[in-house]
Scaffold this motif. Structure first.
Motif, PDB file in Angstrom:
ATOM      1  N   ALA A   1       4.978 -29.569  11.247  1.00  0.00           N
ATOM      2  CA  ALA A   1       6.338 -29.060  11.044  1.00  0.00           C
ATOM      3  C   ALA A   1       6.380 -27.994   9.961  1.00  0.00           C
ATOM      4  O   ALA A   1       7.122 -27.012  10.053  1.00  0.00           O
ATOM      5  CB  ALA A   1       7.276 -30.216  10.700  1.00  0.00           C
ATOM      6  N   GLU A   2       5.565 -28.171   8.918  1.00  0.00           N
ATOM      7  CA  GLU A   2       5.543 -27.182   7.836  1.00  0.00           C
ATOM      8  C   GLU A   2       4.907 -25.872   8.299  1.00  0.00           C
ATOM      9  O   GLU A   2       5.367 -24.792   7.916  1.00  0.00           O
ATOM     10  CB  GLU A   2       4.788 -27.763   6.637  1.00  0.00           C
ATOM     11  N   LEU A   3       3.859 -25.983   9.104  1.00  0.00           N
ATOM     12  CA  LEU A   3       3.265 -24.764   9.666  1.00  0.00           C
ATOM     13  C   LEU A   3       4.278 -24.056  10.568  1.00  0.00           C
ATOM     14  O   LEU A   3       4.419 -22.828  10.539  1.00  0.00           O
ATOM     15  CB  LEU A   3       2.006 -25.096  10.465  1.00  0.00           C
ATOM     16  N   GLN A   4       4.985 -24.820  11.357  1.00  0.00           N
ATOM     17  CA  GLN A   4       5.992 -24.268  12.261  1.00  0.00           C
ATOM     18  C   GLN A   4       7.078 -23.537  11.479  1.00  0.00           C
ATOM     19  O   GLN A   4       7.490 -22.425  11.842  1.00  0.00           O
ATOM     20  CB  GLN A   4       6.588 -25.398  13.094  1.00  0.00           C
ATOM     21  N   ALA A   5       7.518 -24.142  10.377  1.00  0.00           N
ATOM     22  CA  ALA A   5       8.559 -23.527   9.553  1.00  0.00           C
ATOM     23  C   ALA A   5       8.055 -22.257   8.887  1.00  0.00           C
ATOM     24  O   ALA A   5       8.779 -21.252   8.776  1.00  0.00           O
ATOM     25  CB  ALA A   5       9.047 -24.522   8.502  1.00  0.00           C
ATOM     26  N   ALA A   6       6.802 -22.263   8.419  1.00  0.00           N
ATOM     27  CA  ALA A   6       6.237 -21.094   7.741  1.00  0.00           C
ATOM     28  C   ALA A   6       6.117 -19.920   8.707  1.00  0.00           C
ATOM     29  O   ALA A   6       6.425 -18.773   8.356  1.00  0.00           O
ATOM     30  CB  ALA A   6       4.870 -21.444   7.148  1.00  0.00           C
ATOM     31  N   VAL A   7       5.683 -20.186   9.918  1.00  0.00           N
ATOM     32  CA  VAL A   7       5.541 -19.121  10.914  1.00  0.00           C
ATOM     33  C   VAL A   7       6.907 -18.567  11.286  1.00  0.00           C
ATOM     34  O   VAL A   7       7.102 -17.345  11.384  1.00  0.00           O
ATOM     35  CB  VAL A   7       4.802 -19.648  12.155  1.00  0.00           C
ATOM     36  N   ALA A   8       7.885 -19.443  11.491  1.00  0.00           N
ATOM     37  CA  ALA A   8       9.231 -18.992  11.849  1.00  0.00           C
ATOM     38  C   ALA A   8       9.835 -18.134  10.749  1.00  0.00           C
ATOM     39  O   ALA A   8      10.492 -17.119  11.015  1.00  0.00           O
ATOM     40  CB  ALA A   8      10.122 -20.204  12.135  1.00  0.00           C
ATOM     41  N   GLU A   9       9.610 -18.534   9.491  1.00  0.00           N
ATOM     42  CA  GLU A   9      10.144 -17.766   8.365  1.00  0.00           C
ATOM     43  C   GLU A   9       9.515 -16.380   8.304  1.00  0.00           C
ATOM     44  O   GLU A   9      10.204 -15.384   8.049  1.00  0.00           O
ATOM     45  CB  GLU A   9       9.871 -18.523   7.067  1.00  0.00           C
ATOM     46  N   ARG A  10       8.206 -16.286   8.542  1.00  0.00           N
ATOM     47  CA  ARG A  10       7.545 -14.985   8.506  1.00  0.00           C
ATOM     48  C   ARG A  10       8.021 -14.076   9.638  1.00  0.00           C
ATOM     49  O   ARG A  10       8.276 -12.890   9.429  1.00  0.00           O
ATOM     50  CB  ARG A  10       6.029 -15.185   8.600  1.00  0.00           C
ATOM     51  N   LEU A  11       8.159 -14.630  10.808  1.00  0.00           N
ATOM     52  CA  LEU A  11       8.643 -13.837  11.943  1.00  0.00           C
ATOM     53  C   LEU A  11      10.052 -13.321  11.698  1.00  0.00           C
ATOM     54  O   LEU A  11      10.382 -12.175  12.017  1.00  0.00           O
ATOM     55  CB  LEU A  11       8.605 -14.662  13.226  1.00  0.00           C
ATOM     56  N   ASP A  12      10.897 -14.187  11.126  1.00  0.00           N
ATOM     57  CA  ASP A  12      12.273 -13.788  10.852  1.00  0.00           C
ATOM     58  C   ASP A  12      12.325 -12.696   9.798  1.00  0.00           C
ATOM     59  O   ASP A  12      13.101 -11.738   9.904  1.00  0.00           O
ATOM     60  CB  ASP A  12      13.087 -14.997  10.404  1.00  0.00           C
ATOM     61  N   ALA A  13      11.472 -12.802   8.769  1.00  0.00           N
ATOM     62  CA  ALA A  13      11.474 -11.825   7.683  1.00  0.00           C
ATOM     63  C   ALA A  13      10.991 -10.461   8.148  1.00  0.00           C
ATOM     64  O   ALA A  13      11.513  -9.424   7.725  1.00  0.00           O
ATOM     65  CB  ALA A  13      10.607 -12.329   6.526  1.00  0.00           C
TER      66      ALA A  13
END
Length: 338
Positions: free
Chosen positions: A28-40
């Motif tokens: 879940a933490e990896l998923q959140a980190a990837v989503a945050e980078r894509l959004d940024a």
């Protein structure tokens, strides 16, 4: 198939996380980190699906489609991590196949250096060459050879003119045509940079006069002007659709140029058309090549370059011009060389 930009960004984010071995990374933490980078970086405003992230981890692992062979491990105590300390997908050595591609790309980049449009490009080429110099597995054999960009006299103006076109900035141009005793200075709104026959030209609107084409090697000075930019009412790139060369002749009419080539020359003309309008018409006397263009000095020069391998059938005015030029050429050989 190469990964998309989104996939590359996801792989880079996962790589960055997994290198931080001191932290325990859950799925879940990896998923959140990837989503945050894509959004940024891409403004996706969405989440990365579980399926996508599982596929990414699979593709990065040994045997995966990326070729990273990443040593991704998982345990309940440590979460996801690299089992090999110091590993990164960006530490992968350049393969012999990569080197072959990079060597050829470098030669292409060297051609672009002459344009003067990006000072950073020179540093990029130097860095790549330095990196490749440490690879000894590939002999430096040329597989693709481009025409070398010459040290063109007017290339120092390319960068400023390119910037002026992008910014819609009018400029003062000091221009000295061949044969003129001195340069004249006038305001020009530049529209288009165009290369023809190894030379660079800028197409622009002369303020208070008609649009013109300026050879960069005849420009003696260039600086921004305070006068408002005069935008073109039409796309300047279309002005040359009916032309061979860069001569703007607004009042000239399109003509059907008919040419008969010798059997030995014809295949070269058919495989490398002289103009986009080129067509071949079969006649009882053999194939006739037809061009629908505005007759220009550059067209005349091109036809003369074929020598006796072409006969201009029409229009009559162009046929006569070619004939007169050929007679003048023959006259040079009627006298002994002194």
């Amino acid at each position: 198939m190469p990964p998309s930009n989104n996939a590359l960004l996801r792989y880079a984010t996962l790589d960055e996380c997994l290198q931080r071995r001191a932290r325990r990374w859950t799925f879940a933490e990896l998923q959140a980190a990837v989503a945050e980078r894509l959004d940024a970086q891409l403004g996706t405003r969405g989440k990365v699906s579980v399926r996508t992230l599982r596929e990414d981890l699979k593709n990065m692992r040994p045997g995966g489609s990326t070729g990273y062979e990443a040593p991704i491990a998982f345990s309940a105590e440590q979460g996801y991590y690299y089992s090999e300390a110091g590993y990164s997908i960006f530490n992968m050595p350049v393969t012999i196949e990569d080197l072959a591609v990079l060597h050829q790309v470098l030669r292409t980049l060297r051609q672009l250096q002459g344009l003067g449009m990006a000072d950073e490009l020179r540093e990029l080429v130097q860095r790549l060459e330095l990196r490749l110099s440490y690879q000894e597995r590939l002999q430096d054999r040329v597989a693709v050879q481009f025409e070398q960009a010459p040290q063109y006299q007017g290339q120092q103006w390319l960068k400023d003119l390119y910037a002026a076109i992008g910014a819609q900035q009018s400029v003062w141009v000091a221009y000295q045509p061949f044969g003129a005793e001195m340069a004249t200075r006038e305001v020009v709104s530049p529209y288009l940079l165009k290369q023809y026959n190894g030379r660079w030209f800028v197409v622009g609107q002369r303020h208070g006069r008609a649009a013109s084409v300026f050879a960069l090697d005849r420009i003696q000075g260039l600086e921004p002007a305070d006068e408002p930019y005069q935008a073109s009412p039409s796309d300047p790139a279309t002005w040359f659709e009916k032309l061979i060369g860069v001569s703007l002749l607004p009042d000239a009419q399109e003509a059907v140029v008919q040419l008969r080539f010798t059997p030995g020359r014809l295949p070269y003309v058919l495989t490398k058309p002289m103009h986009a309008s080129q067509q071949v018409r079969e006649t009882e006397h053999g194939p006739v090549v037809e061009l629908r263009v505005v007759p220009t000095r550059e067209l005349l020069t091109l036809l003369l370059s074929f020598g006796g391998a072409v006969e201009v059938l029409g229009p009559a005015e162009l046929r006569e011009m070619v004939q007169q030029e050929l007679w003048r050429a023959v006259a040079h050989y009627g006298e002994e060389v002194t």
